[in-house]
Design a protein around this motif. Structure first.
Motif, mmCIF file in Angstrom:
data_model
loop_
_atom_site.group_PDB
_atom_site.id
_atom_site.type_symbol
_atom_site.label_atom_id
_atom_site.label_comp_id
_atom_site.label_asym_id
_atom_site.label_seq_id
_atom_site.Cartn_x
_atom_site.Cartn_y
_atom_site.Cartn_z
ATOM 1 N N GLY A 192 0.816 -1.218 0.000
ATOM 2 C CA GLY A 192 0.000 0.000 0.000
ATOM 3 C C GLY A 192 0.842 1.256 0.000
ATOM 4 O O GLY A 192 0.638 2.169 -0.803
ATOM 5 N N THR A 193 1.816 1.289 0.893
ATOM 6 C CA THR A 193 2.720 2.438 0.979
ATOM 7 C C THR A 193 3.539 2.558 -0.300
ATOM 8 O O THR A 193 3.655 3.647 -0.875
ATOM 9 C CB THR A 193 3.677 2.281 2.188
ATOM 10 O OG1 THR A 193 2.896 2.131 3.366
ATOM 11 C CG2 THR A 193 4.591 3.485 2.326
ATOM 12 N N LEU A 194 4.102 1.430 -0.741
ATOM 13 C CA LEU A 194 4.958 1.449 -1.925
ATOM 14 C C LEU A 194 4.227 2.000 -3.145
ATOM 15 O O LEU A 194 4.732 2.900 -3.812
ATOM 16 C CB LEU A 194 5.484 0.043 -2.236
ATOM 17 C CG LEU A 194 6.332 -0.050 -3.513
ATOM 18 C CD1 LEU A 194 7.611 0.769 -3.382
ATOM 19 C CD2 LEU A 194 6.656 -1.497 -3.834
ATOM 20 N N TYR A 195 3.039 1.482 -3.412
ATOM 21 C CA TYR A 195 2.350 1.912 -4.633
ATOM 22 C C TYR A 195 1.877 3.359 -4.546
ATOM 23 O O TYR A 195 1.830 4.056 -5.552
ATOM 24 C CB TYR A 195 1.241 0.921 -5.016
ATOM 25 C CG TYR A 195 1.865 -0.347 -5.554
ATOM 26 C CD1 TYR A 195 2.482 -0.354 -6.799
ATOM 27 C CD2 TYR A 195 1.910 -1.502 -4.794
ATOM 28 C CE1 TYR A 195 3.105 -1.496 -7.284
ATOM 29 C CE2 TYR A 195 2.537 -2.654 -5.272
ATOM 30 C CZ TYR A 195 3.133 -2.640 -6.522
ATOM 31 O OH TYR A 195 3.761 -3.762 -6.991
ATOM 32 N N GLY A 196 1.568 3.833 -3.341
ATOM 33 C CA GLY A 196 1.240 5.246 -3.157
ATOM 34 C C GLY A 196 2.440 6.129 -3.479
ATOM 35 O O GLY A 196 2.327 7.136 -4.189
ATOM 36 N N VAL A 197 3.605 5.735 -2.975
ATOM 37 C CA VAL A 197 4.844 6.488 -3.214
ATOM 38 C C VAL A 197 5.217 6.430 -4.697
ATOM 39 O O VAL A 197 5.564 7.453 -5.296
ATOM 40 C CB VAL A 197 6.004 5.947 -2.332
ATOM 41 C CG1 VAL A 197 7.329 6.566 -2.719
ATOM 42 C CG2 VAL A 197 5.724 6.213 -0.862
ATOM 43 N N SER A 223 3.281 6.006 -7.272
ATOM 44 C CA SER A 223 2.338 6.814 -8.038
ATOM 45 C C SER A 223 2.681 8.298 -7.947
ATOM 46 O O SER A 223 2.746 9.005 -8.952
ATOM 47 C CB SER A 223 0.923 6.551 -7.511
ATOM 48 O OG SER A 223 0.010 7.416 -8.137
ATOM 49 N N ARG A 224 2.937 8.767 -6.729
ATOM 50 C CA ARG A 224 3.275 10.179 -6.534
ATOM 51 C C ARG A 224 4.598 10.537 -7.229
ATOM 52 O O ARG A 224 4.719 11.573 -7.883
ATOM 53 C CB ARG A 224 3.348 10.506 -5.040
ATOM 54 C CG ARG A 224 3.527 12.005 -4.782
ATOM 55 C CD ARG A 224 3.361 12.353 -3.321
ATOM 56 N NE ARG A 224 4.526 11.969 -2.543
ATOM 57 C CZ ARG A 224 4.526 11.079 -1.561
ATOM 58 N NH1 ARG A 224 3.427 10.456 -1.214
ATOM 59 N NH2 ARG A 224 5.639 10.814 -0.902
ATOM 60 N N MET A 225 5.581 9.655 -7.095
ATOM 61 C CA MET A 225 6.894 9.940 -7.689
ATOM 62 C C MET A 225 6.835 9.898 -9.214
ATOM 63 O O MET A 225 7.578 10.625 -9.875
ATOM 64 C CB MET A 225 7.931 8.955 -7.136
ATOM 65 C CG MET A 225 8.206 9.205 -5.665
ATOM 66 S SD MET A 225 9.271 7.960 -4.937
ATOM 67 C CE MET A 225 10.816 8.405 -5.661
ATOM 68 N N GLN A 226 5.966 9.062 -9.750
ATOM 69 C CA GLN A 226 5.798 9.009 -11.201
ATOM 70 C C GLN A 226 5.195 10.330 -11.690
ATOM 71 O O GLN A 226 5.664 10.904 -12.674
ATOM 72 C CB GLN A 226 4.915 7.820 -11.581
ATOM 73 C CG GLN A 226 5.051 7.401 -13.017
ATOM 74 C CD GLN A 226 4.246 6.146 -13.321
ATOM 75 O OE1 GLN A 226 3.664 5.511 -12.449
ATOM 76 N NE2 GLN A 226 4.197 5.789 -14.588
ATOM 77 N N LYS A 227 4.184 10.829 -10.968
ATOM 78 C CA LYS A 227 3.577 12.119 -11.318
ATOM 79 C C LYS A 227 4.588 13.248 -11.233
ATOM 80 O O LYS A 227 4.544 14.197 -12.019
ATOM 81 C CB LYS A 227 2.398 12.428 -10.384
ATOM 82 C CG LYS A 227 1.148 11.645 -10.688
ATOM 83 C CD LYS A 227 -0.004 12.085 -9.788
ATOM 84 C CE LYS A 227 -1.167 11.126 -9.910
ATOM 85 N NZ LYS A 227 -1.611 10.594 -8.618
ATOM 86 N N ASP A 228 5.505 13.143 -10.261
ATOM 87 C CA ASP A 228 6.519 14.182 -10.060
ATOM 88 C C ASP A 228 7.692 14.067 -11.034
ATOM 89 O O ASP A 228 8.604 14.888 -11.011
ATOM 90 C CB ASP A 228 7.058 14.133 -8.619
ATOM 91 C CG ASP A 228 6.032 14.590 -7.596
ATOM 92 O OD1 ASP A 228 4.993 15.146 -7.992
ATOM 93 O OD2 ASP A 228 6.278 14.387 -6.392
ATOM 94 N N GLY A 229 7.697 13.014 -11.863
ATOM 95 C CA GLY A 229 8.768 12.858 -12.851
ATOM 96 C C GLY A 229 10.064 12.307 -12.300
ATOM 97 O O GLY A 229 11.098 12.364 -12.958
ATOM 98 N N LEU A 230 10.036 11.765 -11.074
ATOM 99 C CA LEU A 230 11.255 11.221 -10.466
ATOM 100 C C LEU A 230 11.525 9.794 -10.923
ATOM 101 O O LEU A 230 12.678 9.343 -10.932
ATOM 102 C CB LEU A 230 11.144 11.260 -8.936
ATOM 103 C CG LEU A 230 10.968 12.651 -8.324
ATOM 104 C CD1 LEU A 230 10.746 12.552 -6.822
ATOM 105 C CD2 LEU A 230 12.162 13.533 -8.630
ATOM 106 N N ILE A 231 10.460 9.089 -11.273
ATOM 107 C CA ILE A 231 10.588 7.724 -11.790
ATOM 108 C C ILE A 231 9.683 7.589 -13.013
ATOM 109 O O ILE A 231 8.791 8.414 -13.228
ATOM 110 C CB ILE A 231 10.197 6.658 -10.736
ATOM 111 C CG1 ILE A 231 8.710 6.764 -10.367
ATOM 112 C CG2 ILE A 231 11.091 6.745 -9.513
ATOM 113 C CD1 ILE A 231 8.210 5.614 -9.480
ATOM 114 N N SER A 232 9.934 6.571 -13.788
ATOM 115 C CA SER A 232 9.064 6.321 -14.934
ATOM 116 C C SER A 232 8.791 4.827 -15.039
ATOM 117 O O SER A 232 9.515 4.000 -14.481
ATOM 118 C CB SER A 232 9.712 6.830 -16.225
ATOM 119 O OG SER A 232 10.897 6.110 -16.479
#
Length: 106
Positions: free
Chosen positions: A45-50, A52-61
């Motif tokens: 739960g925590t991992l997928y929330g993080v 998702s947010r980091m993908q939106k922020d452009g930190l990961i793809s």
């Protein structure tokens, strides 16, 4: 990119560290435990929330999505943010050396 460059959460920091090698969810949870020397066990739960947010922020793809599992990788912006955070953390530790020196002078 909407990441403002402020201090990262521990979860963000370790996700980025673990993604220095592209990984998918389950492997990523194990990699986070490994790179944090067992200090951080992140549930799905925590991992997928993080993620998702980091993908939106452009930190990961999303590097790959075969329908069953999604493989994530760190972006150039993500690596830059990780290095900035690492430098910030090192400065905090360096500033804290006064505690060690204080004890030695007692």
């Amino acid at each position: 990119m909407s990441y403002n460059g402020g201090p990262m959460t521990e979860a963000m920091y370790y996700v980025l560290l673990a993604l220095m090698n592209p990984n998918h969810g389950y492997q990523l949870m194990n990699a986070i435990t490994e790179v944090s020397n067992g200090r951080l066990n992140m549930g799905p739960g925590t991992l997928y929330g993080v993620l998702s947010r980091m993908q939106k922020d452009g930190l990961i793809s999303l590097a790959e999505d075969d329908g069953r599992r999604k493989t994530y990788s760190i972006t150039d912006d993500g690596e830059r943010a990780l290095r900035i955070e690492y430098s910030r953390l090192m400065a905090l530790v360096q500033d804290g050396m006064i505690l060690k020196e204080g004890y030695e002078n007692e």
